[in-house]
Scaffold this motif. Structure first.
Motif, PDB file in Angstrom:
ATOM      1  N   GLN A   1       0.818  -1.205   0.000  1.00  0.00           N
ATOM      2  CA  GLN A   1       0.000   0.000   0.000  1.00  0.00           C
ATOM      3  C   GLN A   1       0.855   1.260   0.000  1.00  0.00           C
ATOM      4  N   GLY A   2       2.071   1.158   0.490  1.00  0.00           N
ATOM      5  CA  GLY A   2       2.908   2.340   0.595  1.00  0.00           C
ATOM      6  C   GLY A   2       4.330   2.021   0.186  1.00  0.00           C
ATOM      7  N   SER A   3       5.269   2.677   0.858  1.00  0.00           N
ATOM      8  CA  SER A   3       6.676   2.466   0.539  1.00  0.00           C
ATOM      9  C   SER A   3       7.180   1.143   1.099  1.00  0.00           C
ATOM     10  N   ARG A   4       8.214   0.641   0.459  1.00  0.00           N
ATOM     11  CA  ARG A   4       8.906  -0.565   0.935  1.00  0.00           C
ATOM     12  C   ARG A   4      10.156  -0.085   1.662  1.00  0.00           C
ATOM     13  N   ILE A   5      10.180  -0.279   2.985  1.00  0.00           N
ATOM     14  CA  ILE A   5      11.196   0.325   3.845  1.00  0.00           C
ATOM     15  C   ILE A   5      11.966  -0.764   4.576  1.00  0.00           C
ATOM     16  N   VAL A   6      13.289  -0.632   4.590  1.00  0.00           N
ATOM     17  CA  VAL A   6      14.144  -1.525   5.377  1.00  0.00           C
ATOM     18  C   VAL A   6      14.791  -0.697   6.487  1.00  0.00           C
ATOM     19  N   VAL A   7      14.752  -1.219   7.709  1.00  0.00           N
ATOM     20  CA  VAL A   7      15.326  -0.554   8.874  1.00  0.00           C
ATOM     21  C   VAL A   7      16.499  -1.381   9.388  1.00  0.00           C
TER      22      VAL A   7
ATOM     23  N   ALA B   1      24.871   3.924   3.823  1.00  0.00           N
ATOM     24  CA  ALA B   1      25.138   4.674   2.596  1.00  0.00           C
ATOM     25  C   ALA B   1      25.635   3.752   1.490  1.00  0.00           C
ATOM     26  N   ARG B   2      26.504   2.807   1.841  1.00  0.00           N
ATOM     27  CA  ARG B   2      27.009   1.864   0.833  1.00  0.00           C
ATOM     28  C   ARG B   2      25.895   0.936   0.344  1.00  0.00           C
ATOM     29  N   LEU B   3      24.994   0.554   1.250  1.00  0.00           N
ATOM     30  CA  LEU B   3      23.866  -0.290   0.846  1.00  0.00           C
ATOM     31  C   LEU B   3      22.928   0.462  -0.095  1.00  0.00           C
ATOM     32  N   ARG B   4      22.684   1.744   0.194  1.00  0.00           N
ATOM     33  CA  ARG B   4      21.851   2.541  -0.721  1.00  0.00           C
ATOM     34  C   ARG B   4      22.489   2.587  -2.113  1.00  0.00           C
ATOM     35  N   ASN B   5      23.794   2.716  -2.118  1.00  0.00           N
ATOM     36  CA  ASN B   5      24.511   2.756  -3.394  1.00  0.00           C
ATOM     37  C   ASN B   5      24.357   1.431  -4.138  1.00  0.00           C
ATOM     38  N   SER B   6      24.491   0.332  -3.404  1.00  0.00           N
ATOM     39  CA  SER B   6      24.417  -0.996  -4.031  1.00  0.00           C
ATOM     40  C   SER B   6      23.023  -1.318  -4.550  1.00  0.00           C
TER      41      SER B   6
ATOM     42  N   LEU C   1      10.259  -7.949  -0.126  1.00  0.00           N
ATOM     43  CA  LEU C   1       9.408  -6.779  -0.327  1.00  0.00           C
ATOM     44  C   LEU C   1       9.119  -6.493  -1.799  1.00  0.00           C
ATOM     45  N   GLY C   2       9.878  -7.142  -2.683  1.00  0.00           N
ATOM     46  CA  GLY C   2       9.744  -6.836  -4.096  1.00  0.00           C
ATOM     47  C   GLY C   2      10.435  -5.547  -4.483  1.00  0.00           C
ATOM     48  N   GLY C   3      11.474  -5.197  -3.728  1.00  0.00           N
ATOM     49  CA  GLY C   3      12.208  -3.956  -3.957  1.00  0.00           C
ATOM     50  C   GLY C   3      12.319  -3.162  -2.662  1.00  0.00           C
ATOM     51  N   ILE C   4      13.166  -2.144  -2.671  1.00  0.00           N
ATOM     52  CA  ILE C   4      13.343  -1.287  -1.496  1.00  0.00           C
ATOM     53  C   ILE C   4      13.269   0.166  -1.944  1.00  0.00           C
ATOM     54  N   ASP C   5      12.364   0.912  -1.330  1.00  0.00           N
ATOM     55  CA  ASP C   5      12.228   2.338  -1.645  1.00  0.00           C
ATOM     56  C   ASP C   5      13.063   3.213  -0.717  1.00  0.00           C
ATOM     57  N   ARG C   6      13.203   2.801   0.538  1.00  0.00           N
ATOM     58  CA  ARG C   6      13.935   3.607   1.517  1.00  0.00           C
ATOM     59  C   ARG C   6      14.671   2.696   2.497  1.00  0.00           C
ATOM     60  N   LEU C   7      15.829   3.160   2.961  1.00  0.00           N
ATOM     61  CA  LEU C   7      16.621   2.440   3.961  1.00  0.00           C
ATOM     62  C   LEU C   7      16.859   3.383   5.130  1.00  0.00           C
ATOM     63  N   ILE C   8      16.531   2.937   6.334  1.00  0.00           N
ATOM     64  CA  ILE C   8      16.632   3.776   7.524  1.00  0.00           C
ATOM     65  C   ILE C   8      17.690   3.218   8.448  1.00  0.00           C
ATOM     66  N   ALA C   9      18.595   4.078   8.905  1.00  0.00           N
ATOM     67  CA  ALA C   9      19.611   3.718   9.895  1.00  0.00           C
ATOM     68  C   ALA C   9      19.778   4.910  10.833  1.00  0.00           C
ATOM     69  N   LEU C  10      19.676   4.670  12.135  1.00  0.00           N
ATOM     70  CA  LEU C  10      19.707   5.756  13.108  1.00  0.00           C
ATOM     71  C   LEU C  10      20.932   5.735  14.014  1.00  0.00           C
ATOM     72  N   SER C  11      21.704   4.662  13.983  1.00  0.00           N
ATOM     73  CA  SER C  11      22.904   4.598  14.807  1.00  0.00           C
ATOM     74  C   SER C  11      24.095   5.148  14.034  1.00  0.00           C
ATOM     75  N   GLU C  12      24.925   5.921  14.707  1.00  0.00           N
ATOM     76  CA  GLU C  12      26.107   6.485  14.063  1.00  0.00           C
ATOM     77  C   GLU C  12      26.995   5.387  13.474  1.00  0.00           C
TER      78      GLU C  12
END
Length: 421
Positions: free
Chosen positions: A8-14, A97-102, A79-90
């Motif tokens: 229904q919405g975005s496909r998000i990985v945390v 960032a490298r995963l978003r690139n990949s 998920l059939g794809g990833i629209d957003r990746l969330i990471a909150l720990s330093e």
């Protein structure tokens, strides 16, 4: 573990490394609207509270980047794809960032994040903008074949991991002889050194929007993060409005501009030297310890909510949170915190909250019989955490010193049964 639901919405990985109250992502992401998958340790998985989770990948070591890549790939397939990746720990920002690139995911990429994780890179950028930084060098740049270039610095110096946090692995070195002993023990590519600047240490925390402060507060430390790592209390006091506060905010904004931070949270540290302000370091993340609690309790601003809304691309939620932050930015309320490090090897018995300190509004203690094993940090189990709010800097500082004077607690030793003779 996979639960299939209609998209229904975005496909998000945390990426979640937390196993306490910080792992409550359901407060920030509507799991009924978005398909949300998690990559975390077993303890991190147990801390999740969302009633609907699309997929979970568990790793014994979230620092294993190859395993992490495979886990995110599994999330991608589930998920059939990833629209957003969330990471909150330093500790996860550069990996994310490298995963978003990949995986071709929108968001911060390595060339952006490295400026806020690598302490040598960030100082080069800030110095190039004409702002004061301590004399510094990446240790790998000193090896020709001996560290002779260190002679241009004045001792003492601080040696620290380039990608470290919370003063872990940081050392003060007082003489060249001490440095020569330390030198062969370090992986040079991972460390930098900088001159020790004697003066008060400040931190500026907040959120940037379109290259300007959405909300920001300047504070001064009581002791330092390095001293906390060495076993001393760490406190912080928000500054009153005035010339020092204005100078710190202006210096912080100029530093963030030099590093090209347009949007996102930040925690920036500054030293007040005898000849002016010096940039120390910065992270594009929410400040640790009690900082997010103070922003929430004093101003009604949840910095994590803002950050998750930004990372997830939830424009409506971000706009609402941003409006609240703008309204709160003019508040005269001031606050502070105090954290007492864990007495390693002891057992917590009990503690009594000091009385007669009006500015002290909250405290967190360990559970009875907790054993301090040395794994405590800013967000995990330490001896005590205190939060303060009041009308002025002096009121908060007085309350912190009264707490240090009046706080009483009881510890016990671990009793080891005697072996039979």
């Amino acid at each position: 573990m996979t639960v299939n639901h209609p998209s229904q919405g975005s496909r998000i990985v945390v990426l979640n490394r937390w196993s306490d109250g910080l792992a409550t992502y359901h407060r920030y992401i509507d799991h009924a609207v978005h398909n949300v998958a998690y990559v975390c340790t077993p303890n991190g998985a147990a801390a999740l509270r969302a009633s609907r989770i699309a997929h979970v990948e568990q790793l014994s070591d979230i620092l294993d980047e190859d395993a992490l890549h495979e886990a995110v790939l599994a999330c991608h397939e589930a998920l059939g794809g990833i629209d957003r990746l969330i990471a909150l720990s330093e500790f996860d920002l550069i990996t994310a960032a490298r995963l978003r690139n990949s995986f071709n995911i929108p968001g911060e990429l390595p060339d952006t994040v490295v400026r806020f994780r690598d302490k040598a890179v960030m100082k080069y950028a800030v110095a190039a903008a004409g702002l004061r930084v301590p004399r510094f060098a990446a240790l790998e740049d000193l090896a020709f074949p001996k560290p002779g270039a260190i002679d241009v610095m004045r001792f003492p110096i601080i040696v620290k991991p380039r990608n470290g946090a919370a003063s872990i692995g940081v050392r003060r070195v007082d003489t060249r002889a001490q440095f020569d002993v330390l030198w062969p023990t370090l992986p040079l590519v991972e460390y930098e050194c900088e001159e020790y600047i004697d003066g008060p240490v400040y931190h500026v925390d907040g959120f940037m929007l379109n290259g300007a402060f959405l909300i920001a507060r300047a504070s001064r430390y009581v002791n330092t993060c390095l001293q906390f790592e060495q076993g001393k209390p760490l406190g912080s006091v928000m500054l009153d409005l005035g010339p020092l506060n204005d100078a710190l905010l202006a210096f912080a904004e100029a530093s963030l501009r030099a590093l090209a931070l347009s949007n996102g949270p930040f925690h920036l540290e500054i030293i007040g030297g005898g000849d002016g302000l010096y940039f120390l370091e910065v992270g594009t993340r929410v400040g640790r310890g009690e900082i997010p609690f103070l922003f929430h309790d004093l101003y009604g601003v949840d910095l994590f909510d803002l950050w998750v809304a930004q990372q997830s691309g939830d424009e409506a939620r971000f706009a609402a949170q941003a409006q609240a932050a703008i309204a709160a930015s003019a508040s005269p309320a001031r606050g502070g915190f105090l954290m007492l490090p864990e007495p390693v090897g002891k057992v917590f018995v009990d503690a009594q909250l000091p009385q007669g300190i009006p500015a002290l509004y909250g405290a967190v203690f360990p559970t009875r019989h907790h054993f301090f094993d040395g794994a405590g940090g800013y967000e995990t189990t330490i001896l005590a955490r205190f939060r303060y709010r009041g009308a002025s800097e002096d009121e908060i500082a007085t309350a912190i010193h009264a707490t240090l004077r009046d706080f009483r607690y009881t510890l016990a030793e671990i009793v080891t049964p005697a072996l039979p003779g």
